[in-house]
Design a protein around this motif. Structure first.
Motif, PDB file in Angstrom:
ATOM      1  N   GLY A  20       0.782  -1.231   0.000  1.00 18.28           N
ATOM      2  CA  GLY A  20       0.000   0.000   0.000  1.00 18.28           C
ATOM      3  C   GLY A  20       0.811   1.278   0.000  1.00 18.28           C
ATOM      4  N   ILE A  21       2.121   1.171  -0.102  1.00 12.36           N
ATOM      5  CA  ILE A  21       2.985   2.353  -0.107  1.00 12.36           C
ATOM      6  C   ILE A  21       3.686   2.426  -1.454  1.00 12.36           C
ATOM      7  CG2 ILE A  21       4.911   3.524   1.015  1.00 12.36           C
ATOM      8  CD1 ILE A  21       4.219   2.044   3.566  1.00 12.36           C
ATOM      9  N   ASP A  22       3.749   3.645  -2.014  1.00  9.95           N
ATOM     10  CA  ASP A  22       4.335   3.882  -3.322  1.00  9.95           C
ATOM     11  C   ASP A  22       5.800   3.440  -3.380  1.00  9.95           C
ATOM     12  OD1 ASP A  22       4.230   4.967  -5.980  1.00  9.95           O
ATOM     13  OD2 ASP A  22       5.416   6.657  -5.238  1.00  9.95           O
ATOM     14  N   MET A  23       6.240   2.989  -4.544  1.00 10.70           N
ATOM     15  CA  MET A  23       7.610   2.499  -4.709  1.00 10.70           C
ATOM     16  C   MET A  23       8.653   3.599  -4.513  1.00 10.70           C
ATOM     17  SD  MET A  23       8.133  -0.587  -5.103  1.00 10.70           S
ATOM     18  CE  MET A  23       6.952  -1.853  -4.914  1.00 10.70           C
ATOM     19  N   GLY A  24       8.289   4.844  -4.751  1.00  9.99           N
ATOM     20  CA  GLY A  24       9.236   5.939  -4.522  1.00  9.99           C
ATOM     21  C   GLY A  24       9.686   5.989  -3.074  1.00  9.99           C
ATOM     22  N   PHE A  25       8.769   5.732  -2.164  1.00 10.07           N
ATOM     23  CA  PHE A  25       9.107   5.682  -0.746  1.00 10.07           C
ATOM     24  C   PHE A  25      10.105   4.574  -0.469  1.00 10.07           C
ATOM     25  CE2 PHE A  25       8.306   3.619   3.343  1.00 10.07           C
ATOM     26  CZ  PHE A  25       8.596   4.664   4.206  1.00 10.07           C
ATOM     27  N   TRP A  26       9.854   3.391  -1.032  1.00 15.79           N
ATOM     28  CA  TRP A  26      10.744   2.255  -0.785  1.00 15.79           C
ATOM     29  C   TRP A  26      12.121   2.481  -1.403  1.00 15.79           C
ATOM     30  CZ3 TRP A  26       9.262  -0.193   3.133  1.00 15.79           C
ATOM     31  CH2 TRP A  26       7.928  -0.441   3.381  1.00 15.79           C
ATOM     32  N   VAL A  27      12.167   3.125  -2.559  1.00 18.77           N
ATOM     33  CA  VAL A  27      13.461   3.433  -3.186  1.00 18.77           C
ATOM     34  C   VAL A  27      14.232   4.423  -2.317  1.00 18.77           C
ATOM     35  CG1 VAL A  27      14.552   4.515  -5.183  1.00 18.77           C
ATOM     36  CG2 VAL A  27      12.690   2.884  -5.515  1.00 18.77           C
ATOM     37  N   ALA A  28      13.541   5.445  -1.804  1.00 20.91           N
ATOM     38  CA  ALA A  28      14.197   6.426  -0.938  1.00 20.91           C
ATOM     39  C   ALA A  28      14.679   5.773   0.356  1.00 20.91           C
ATOM     40  CB  ALA A  28      13.239   7.569  -0.631  1.00 20.91           C
ATOM     41  N   MET A  29      13.868   4.899   0.949  1.00 18.43           N
ATOM     42  CA  MET A  29      14.276   4.209   2.174  1.00 18.43           C
ATOM     43  C   MET A  29      15.470   3.300   1.929  1.00 18.43           C
ATOM     44  SD  MET A  29      12.589   5.300   4.686  1.00 18.43           S
ATOM     45  CE  MET A  29      12.869   4.093   5.944  1.00 18.43           C
ATOM     46  N   THR A  30      15.517   2.664   0.782  1.00 16.71           N
ATOM     47  CA  THR A  30      16.655   1.814   0.427  1.00 16.71           C
ATOM     48  C   THR A  30      17.924   2.646   0.278  1.00 16.71           C
ATOM     49  OG1 THR A  30      15.157   0.286  -0.683  1.00 16.71           O
ATOM     50  CG2 THR A  30      17.495   0.126  -1.234  1.00 16.71           C
ATOM     51  N   ALA A  31      17.804   3.827  -0.339  1.00 18.88           N
ATOM     52  CA  ALA A  31      18.962   4.709  -0.501  1.00 18.88           C
ATOM     53  C   ALA A  31      19.479   5.175   0.857  1.00 18.88           C
ATOM     54  CB  ALA A  31      18.598   5.904  -1.373  1.00 18.88           C
ATOM     55  N   VAL A  32      18.571   5.540   1.754  1.00 19.77           N
ATOM     56  CA  VAL A  32      18.973   5.973   3.101  1.00 19.77           C
ATOM     57  C   VAL A  32      19.629   4.827   3.848  1.00 19.77           C
ATOM     58  CG1 VAL A  32      18.088   6.732   5.342  1.00 19.77           C
ATOM     59  CG2 VAL A  32      17.288   7.833   3.243  1.00 19.77           C
ATOM     60  N   LEU A  33      19.050   3.637   3.768  1.00 24.97           N
ATOM     61  CA  LEU A  33      19.628   2.471   4.434  1.00 24.97           C
ATOM     62  C   LEU A  33      21.031   2.176   3.906  1.00 24.97           C
ATOM     63  CD1 LEU A  33      19.172   0.096   6.397  1.00 24.97           C
ATOM     64  CD2 LEU A  33      18.340  -1.190   4.438  1.00 24.97           C
ATOM     65  N   LEU A  34      21.223   2.298   2.606  1.00 23.15           N
ATOM     66  CA  LEU A  34      22.539   2.074   2.006  1.00 23.15           C
ATOM     67  C   LEU A  34      23.560   3.080   2.532  1.00 23.15           C
ATOM     68  CD1 LEU A  34      24.208   0.494  -0.103  1.00 23.15           C
ATOM     69  CD2 LEU A  34      23.517   2.234  -1.751  1.00 23.15           C
ATOM     70  N   VAL A  35      23.174   4.343   2.626  1.00 24.03           N
ATOM     71  CA  VAL A  35      24.082   5.371   3.140  1.00 24.03           C
ATOM     72  C   VAL A  35      24.429   5.095   4.602  1.00 24.03           C
ATOM     73  CG1 VAL A  35      24.230   7.822   3.756  1.00 24.03           C
ATOM     74  CG2 VAL A  35      23.376   7.155   1.514  1.00 24.03           C
ATOM     75  N   VAL A  36      23.441   4.722   5.412  1.00 18.59           N
ATOM     76  CA  VAL A  36      23.677   4.441   6.828  1.00 18.59           C
ATOM     77  C   VAL A  36      24.620   3.258   6.997  1.00 18.59           C
ATOM     78  CG1 VAL A  36      22.567   3.634   8.949  1.00 18.59           C
ATOM     79  CG2 VAL A  36      21.550   5.498   7.635  1.00 18.59           C
ATOM     80  N   VAL A  37      24.394   2.192   6.266  1.00 16.36           N
ATOM     81  CA  VAL A  37      25.257   1.013   6.361  1.00 16.36           C
ATOM     82  C   VAL A  37      26.667   1.347   5.905  1.00 16.36           C
ATOM     83  CG1 VAL A  37      25.662  -1.287   5.396  1.00 16.36           C
ATOM     84  CG2 VAL A  37      23.383  -0.653   6.193  1.00 16.36           C
ATOM     85  N   LEU A  38      26.799   2.104   4.832  1.00 18.92           N
ATOM     86  CA  LEU A  38      28.117   2.491   4.332  1.00 18.92           C
ATOM     87  C   LEU A  38      28.855   3.360   5.344  1.00 18.92           C
ATOM     88  CD1 LEU A  38      30.029   2.361   1.907  1.00 18.92           C
ATOM     89  CD2 LEU A  38      28.924   4.425   1.050  1.00 18.92           C
ATOM     90  N   MET A  39      28.153   4.336   5.938  1.00 23.32           N
ATOM     91  CA  MET A  39      28.794   5.195   6.932  1.00 23.32           C
ATOM     92  C   MET A  39      29.232   4.402   8.162  1.00 23.32           C
ATOM     93  SD  MET A  39      26.444   8.621   6.717  1.00 23.32           S
ATOM     94  CE  MET A  39      27.250   9.401   8.079  1.00 23.32           C
ATOM     95  N   ASN A  40      28.404   3.463   8.606  1.00 17.35           N
ATOM     96  CA  ASN A  40      28.781   2.630   9.750  1.00 17.35           C
ATOM     97  C   ASN A  40      29.965   1.739   9.417  1.00 17.35           C
ATOM     98  OD1 ASN A  40      27.107   2.852  12.254  1.00 17.35           O
ATOM     99  ND2 ASN A  40      25.515   2.868  10.682  1.00 17.35           N
ATOM    100  N   ALA A  41      30.002   1.175   8.233  1.00 11.31           N
ATOM    101  CA  ALA A  41      31.120   0.321   7.843  1.00 11.31           C
ATOM    102  C   ALA A  41      32.424   1.118   7.814  1.00 11.31           C
ATOM    103  CB  ALA A  41      30.856  -0.308   6.479  1.00 11.31           C
ATOM    104  N   ILE A  42      32.363   2.340   7.298  1.00  7.04           N
ATOM    105  CA  ILE A  42      33.562   3.177   7.257  1.00  7.04           C
ATOM    106  C   ILE A  42      33.980   3.570   8.665  1.00  7.04           C
ATOM    107  CG2 ILE A  42      34.429   5.442   6.553  1.00  7.04           C
ATOM    108  CD1 ILE A  42      32.712   5.106   4.002  1.00  7.04           C
ATOM    109  N   PHE A  43      33.016   3.954   9.510  1.00  5.33           N
ATOM    110  CA  PHE A  43      33.320   4.363  10.882  1.00  5.33           C
ATOM    111  C   PHE A  43      33.952   3.230  11.675  1.00  5.33           C
ATOM    112  CE2 PHE A  43      32.006   4.557  15.346  1.00  5.33           C
ATOM    113  CZ  PHE A  43      32.641   5.731  15.717  1.00  5.33           C
TER     114      PHE A  43
END
Length: 60
Positions: free
Chosen positions: A18-41
């Motif tokens: 029931g949620i538009d795919m744009g939301f899921w794409v944006a959430m995936t992008a944010v999750l990717l950035v968070v995981v990448l920042m944690n891996a670097i840290f």
């Protein structure tokens, strides 16, 4: 290019749970950035404190 029509052509829907795919794409992008920042840290080596720049202690 209309990404919604491309998505509908590939998968037959433009929403998930029931949620538009744009939301899921944006959430995936944010999750990717968070995981990448944690891996670097967590991969950084801890730095030793520089004793020459520590504040001087005053006698009481």
């Amino acid at each position: 290019m209309n990404w919604t029509m491309v998505w509908i052509g590939l998968f037959g829907t433009a929403s998930l749970w029931g949620i538009d795919m744009g939301f899921w794409v944006a959430m995936t992008a944010v999750l990717l950035v968070v995981v990448l920042m944690n891996a670097i840290f967590w991969a950084m080596a801890p730095q030793k404190p520089d004793r020459s720049k520590s504040p001087r202690e005053f006698p009481l």
